[in-house]
Design an enzyme around this catalytic site. Structure first.
Site, short mmCIF file in Angstrom:
data_model
loop_
_atom_site.label_atom_id
_atom_site.label_comp_id
_atom_site.label_asym_id
_atom_site.label_seq_id
_atom_site.Cartn_x
_atom_site.Cartn_y
_atom_site.Cartn_z
N ASN A 18 0.85 -1.19 0.00
CA ASN A 18 0.00 0.00 0.00
C ASN A 18 0.88 1.24 0.00
O ASN A 18 2.01 1.20 0.50
CB ASN A 18 -0.85 0.04 1.27
CG ASN A 18 -1.98 -0.97 1.23
OD1 ASN A 18 -2.43 -1.38 0.16
ND2 ASN A 18 -2.44 -1.38 2.39
N LYS A 47 -6.73 3.56 -3.56
CA LYS A 47 -6.52 2.82 -2.31
C LYS A 47 -5.77 3.69 -1.31
O LYS A 47 -6.02 3.64 -0.11
CB LYS A 47 -5.77 1.51 -2.58
CG LYS A 47 -5.76 0.63 -1.35
CD LYS A 47 -5.50 -0.81 -1.58
CE LYS A 47 -5.75 -1.57 -0.27
NZ LYS A 47 -4.92 -2.75 -0.14
N ASN A 104 -6.43 4.67 2.72
CA ASN A 104 -5.43 4.62 3.80
C ASN A 104 -5.12 6.01 4.35
O ASN A 104 -4.90 6.17 5.55
CB ASN A 104 -4.14 3.98 3.28
CG ASN A 104 -4.32 2.50 3.01
OD1 ASN A 104 -4.96 1.80 3.78
ND2 ASN A 104 -3.79 2.02 1.91
P1 NAD Z 1 3.42 -7.25 8.37
O1 NAD Z 1 3.71 -6.22 9.41
O2 NAD Z 1 2.67 -8.44 8.81
O3 NAD Z 1 4.80 -7.75 7.72
C1 NAD Z 1 5.66 -6.85 7.07
C2 NAD Z 1 7.08 -7.12 7.53
O4 NAD Z 1 7.22 -6.78 8.92
C3 NAD Z 1 7.50 -8.59 7.40
O5 NAD Z 1 8.83 -8.62 6.97
C4 NAD Z 1 7.36 -9.10 8.82
O6 NAD Z 1 8.21 -10.19 9.09
C5 NAD Z 1 7.75 -7.89 9.64
N1 NAD Z 1 7.16 -7.92 10.98
C6 NAD Z 1 5.85 -8.18 11.28
N2 NAD Z 1 5.69 -8.13 12.62
C7 NAD Z 1 6.91 -7.84 13.15
C8 NAD Z 1 7.39 -7.68 14.49
N3 NAD Z 1 6.58 -7.78 15.53
N4 NAD Z 1 8.70 -7.40 14.65
C9 NAD Z 1 9.54 -7.29 13.60
N5 NAD Z 1 9.15 -7.45 12.31
C10 NAD Z 1 7.86 -7.71 12.09
O7 NAD Z 1 2.72 -6.49 7.17
P2 NAD Z 1 1.62 -7.02 6.14
O8 NAD Z 1 0.30 -6.85 6.76
O9 NAD Z 1 2.04 -8.35 5.64
O10 NAD Z 1 1.75 -5.95 5.01
C11 NAD Z 1 2.78 -5.99 4.03
C12 NAD Z 1 2.46 -4.99 2.95
O11 NAD Z 1 1.22 -5.36 2.34
C13 NAD Z 1 2.27 -3.58 3.50
O12 NAD Z 1 2.90 -2.67 2.67
C14 NAD Z 1 0.78 -3.37 3.49
O13 NAD Z 1 0.47 -2.03 3.21
C15 NAD Z 1 0.34 -4.27 2.35
N6 NAD Z 1 -1.04 -4.77 2.53
C16 NAD Z 1 -1.42 -5.37 3.70
C17 NAD Z 1 -2.71 -5.86 3.80
C18 NAD Z 1 -3.17 -6.59 5.06
O14 NAD Z 1 -4.35 -6.93 5.17
N7 NAD Z 1 -2.32 -6.93 5.98
C19 NAD Z 1 -3.61 -5.73 2.75
C20 NAD Z 1 -3.18 -5.13 1.57
C21 NAD Z 1 -1.87 -4.65 1.47
#
Ligand code: NAD
Length: 332
Positions: free
Chosen positions: A122, A206, A210
């Site tokens: 996003n 989108k 956000n």
């Molecule tokens: P996420 O926070 O779950 O993961 C992203 C990264 O952060 C990964 O490398 C993960 O290992 C790391 N991470 C997660 N928790 C952590 C912690 N406690 N400590 C250290 N590292 C940590 O993010 P996501 O929800 O997978 O989103 C990824 C991308 O996708 C973002 O850019 C988001 O905008 C986009 N997105 C997310 C969603 C959704 O529903 N989650 C929907 C559409 C787009």
């Protein structure tokens, strides 16, 4: 607008298995990894969260996928320790926006001449970061309506359905052909992808969701429906979306303010669907003390506004307020 729709069909099952690396295996990366693995693709994971990497190495990537418990033993590397001999047809980037550049720097040895690199993060302007590391004709940008959440290191919660809109960054027949191949691959896993000619419009639209719901609910400690019930909500959303639209004009994107505000108000405030949801930025900052991606949403509009000579007082103030809150909460 040329829009070619693909749906999953029997032909998809005959698709050749692809070598796919998921760079950033949080909630969304886990979803894509599991679905592509189930469809028979060779999936490798790369991530920077050590606890999570260790959990996956030990017990596999686990998830509750629409009520079904699934686990996949997939190879996973810390991003600082990637195996440069890995062959890659496709890399899907799924970091948070502020982690993107470090990830690209670390995975550079995995980006070969024919590797397609797909960004579904996003936010706005990620291609400017990606093109520092990837030739422009190998980059694909888009966004997705799939959702996902993390339960604990090594384990994700994956409910509901979604879709993906994507397009090659440069107008070039070979790049377009590669984008269609990526779409076929994603659809072989039921990910419901479609080629979207007007991809910047989809990304900006989108980002408006956000840039209103994520940032305002984070600052106001509200869910979307409760925010929507307040008297100033409509005016604030109109002002923010108008700033996005003014900036978008300078990138040849024609974003209709009334239509976009209507879309946000109809979808986000509905208490029977997603209205009671606290957006991901709220959860990141207020619940998990993590830094936000505000610089890539309202912050990107404020930055681009300066560049194009467009006034963006709402986006600029919101960006600073979210940064204040990050500092007050000592977010990392
Ligand atoms: P996420 O926070 O779950 O993961 C992203 C990264 O952060 C990964 O490398 C993960 O290992 C790391 N991470 C997660 N928790 C952590 C912690 N406690 N400590 C250290 N590292 C940590 O993010 P996501 O929800 O997978 O989103 C990824 C991308 O996708 C973002 O850019 C988001 O905008 C986009 N997105 C997310 C969603 C959704 O529903 N989650 C929907 C559409 C787009």
């Amino acid at each position: 607008i040329k829009e070619v729709k693909y749906t999953i069909n029997k032909k998809a099952r005959r698709i050749v298995s692809m070598n796919i690396t998921i760079a950033g295996v949080g909630a969304m990366g886990s979803r894509f990894a599991l679905m592509l693995h189930r469809a028979g693709h060779k999936v490798t994971l790369v991530d920077g969260w050590k606890e999570h990497v260790t959990a996956i190495q030990k017990d596999g990537l686990q998830a509750n996928l629409n009520g079904e418990e699934v686990v996949a033993k997939l190879p996973i590397y810390l991003q600082s320790e990637v195996d440069p001999t890995l062959s890659n047809d496709l890399i899907i980037l799924f970091t948070k926006a502020m982690q993107l550049e470090a990830m690209l720097a670390d995975i550079q040895p995995l980006i070969h001449d024919n590797t397609a690199v797909l960004c579904l993060l996003n936010g706005i302007g990620h291609e400017e970061v990606i093109e520092k590391y990837v030739p422009r004709n190998q980059i694909m940008i888009g966004n997705t309506m799939w959702t996902a959440g993390m339960e604990e290191p090594g384990r994700a919660k994956l409910f509901g359905n979604g879709s993906i809109a994507l397009k090659n960054l440069v107008a070039d027949p070979k790049a377009e052909q590669a984008a269609y191949k990526v779409i076929e691959t994603l659809n072989s896993a039921g990910l419901n992808a479609q080629y979207t000619e007007n991809i910047l419009y989809a990304i900006y639209k989108k980002a408006c969701v956000n840039g209103t719901m994520n940032s305002l609910c984070t600052l106001l400690l509200a869910n979307m429906a409760d925010f929507g019930d307040t008297t100033p909500a409509h005016n604030i959303v109109v002002k923010i979306v108008s700033e996005f639209a003014e900036v978008a004009k300078h990138e040849n994107v024609d974003l209709n303010v009334t239509e976009t505000v209507d879309y946000i108000e109809k979808n986000c405030y509905n208490r029977d669907t997603i209205g009671l949801h606290y957006p991901s930025m709220y959860q990141d900052l207020n619940e998990h003390n993590r830094l936000t991606k505000i610089d890539y949403i309202n912050g990107a509009i404020a930055r681009k506004g300066q560049q194009y000579g467009v006034d963006t007082p709402y986006c600029a103030l919101i960006t600073e307020l979210v940064h204040c809150k990050e500092q007050l909460l000592c977010a990392k």
